[in-house]
Design an enzyme around this catalytic site. Structure first.
Site, mmCIF file in Angstrom:
data_model
loop_
_atom_site.group_PDB
_atom_site.id
_atom_site.type_symbol
_atom_site.label_atom_id
_atom_site.label_comp_id
_atom_site.label_asym_id
_atom_site.label_seq_id
_atom_site.Cartn_x
_atom_site.Cartn_y
_atom_site.Cartn_z
ATOM 1 N N ASP A 1 0.880 -1.165 0.000
ATOM 2 C CA ASP A 1 0.000 0.000 0.000
ATOM 3 C C ASP A 1 0.914 1.209 0.000
ATOM 4 O O ASP A 1 1.777 1.345 0.867
ATOM 5 C CB ASP A 1 -0.942 0.021 1.201
ATOM 6 C CG ASP A 1 -2.135 0.928 0.922
ATOM 7 O OD1 ASP A 1 -2.866 0.656 -0.046
ATOM 8 O OD2 ASP A 1 -2.315 1.916 1.647
ATOM 9 N N ASP B 1 4.255 9.504 -10.893
ATOM 10 C CA ASP B 1 5.682 9.573 -11.246
ATOM 11 C C ASP B 1 6.054 10.793 -12.089
ATOM 12 O O ASP B 1 7.130 11.365 -11.897
ATOM 13 C CB ASP B 1 6.115 8.298 -11.973
ATOM 14 C CG ASP B 1 6.252 7.104 -11.043
ATOM 15 O OD1 ASP B 1 6.106 7.287 -9.818
ATOM 16 O OD2 ASP B 1 6.506 5.987 -11.536
ATOM 17 N N ARG C 1 9.268 2.094 -3.217
ATOM 18 C CA ARG C 1 8.992 0.661 -3.284
ATOM 19 C C ARG C 1 10.293 -0.137 -3.315
ATOM 20 O O ARG C 1 10.380 -1.211 -2.724
ATOM 21 C CB ARG C 1 8.132 0.355 -4.510
ATOM 22 C CG ARG C 1 7.553 -1.056 -4.513
ATOM 23 C CD ARG C 1 6.419 -1.182 -5.512
ATOM 24 N NE ARG C 1 5.285 -0.358 -5.123
ATOM 25 C CZ ARG C 1 4.786 0.628 -5.876
ATOM 26 N NH1 ARG C 1 5.308 0.907 -7.052
ATOM 27 N NH2 ARG C 1 3.768 1.341 -5.446
#
Length: 202
Positions: free
Chosen positions: A74, A163, A189
């Site tokens: 998440d 992004d 991430r």
């Protein structure tokens, strides 16, 4: 003590971009990754108010449906000038169906309303919380963060989500202007995955 991941796992996502990122990150470790989307699993309702709660909801649903270990990420964009928003509601700002151009436009409009016009006022953090859940209920969590500045107009065609407007600290390019390999050394991430790899794939 951390537990090792081997064999086949389920990534609890219906996001093709997220699946591609995880497949690239997991490939060197010999773990076979399938996704909830590929298996046609329903999308659980994310009722949590934190990244941790929502990651666990998704991972537990995937484990219950498949009997396989599951990973759920998440993640979200937390903008300082907006009081941490959109945060856990990052994807919601893109609406249904997901429209990330609209989502970025909303962030920019909210920044304009907050009179956040200089780079110093446009700081943001990408947060990634990975939950790993095994069929017996054992759970581990790993968090990664990427600090940066929001730019406008968006730049670049790689990546996904926000992004194109996120320029990480120490770079003059957005995540969307970086190739996958470079982004995977700097992203939130990548950092949470690095912790997972050290604990569960080493």
């Amino acid at each position: 003590m951390s537990r090792k991941l081997t064999g086949r796992i389920v990534l609890a996502t219906h996001n093709a971009g997220k699946l591609a990122e995880f497949r690239a990150l997991m490939a060197p470790h010999g773990v076979d990754v399938t996704s909830a989307g590929e298996l046609g699993l329903p999308v659980p309702e994310e009722t949590g108010t934190t990244f941790s709660e929502n990651a666990r909801i998704k991972a537990l649903a995937a484990v219950a449906a498949t009997g396989l270990p599951a990973i759920a990420d998440d993640s979200g964009l937390c903008v300082a000038a907006l009081g941490g928003a959109p945060g856990v509601y990052t994807a919601d700002w893109a609406g249904e169906p997901r429209d990330w151009t609209r989502a970025m436009g909303r962030v920019e409009a909210e920044l304009a309303n907050a009179k956040a016009t200089t780079p110093e006022q446009r700081g943001a953090t990408f947060v990634s919380l990975i939950a790993v859940v095994w069929p017996d209920g054992h759970t581990e969590e790993f968090e990664g963060r990427a600090e940066g500045t929001l730019v406008w107009p968006p730049r670049g065609s790689f990546g996904h989500g926000y992004d194109p407007m996120f320029q990480p600290d120490g770079s003059d390019r957005t995540f969307a202007e970086m190739g996958e390999a470079e982004k995977n050394t700097r992203s939130h991430r990548a950092k949470s995955f690095e912790k997972l790899a050290a604990a569960c794939l080493g």
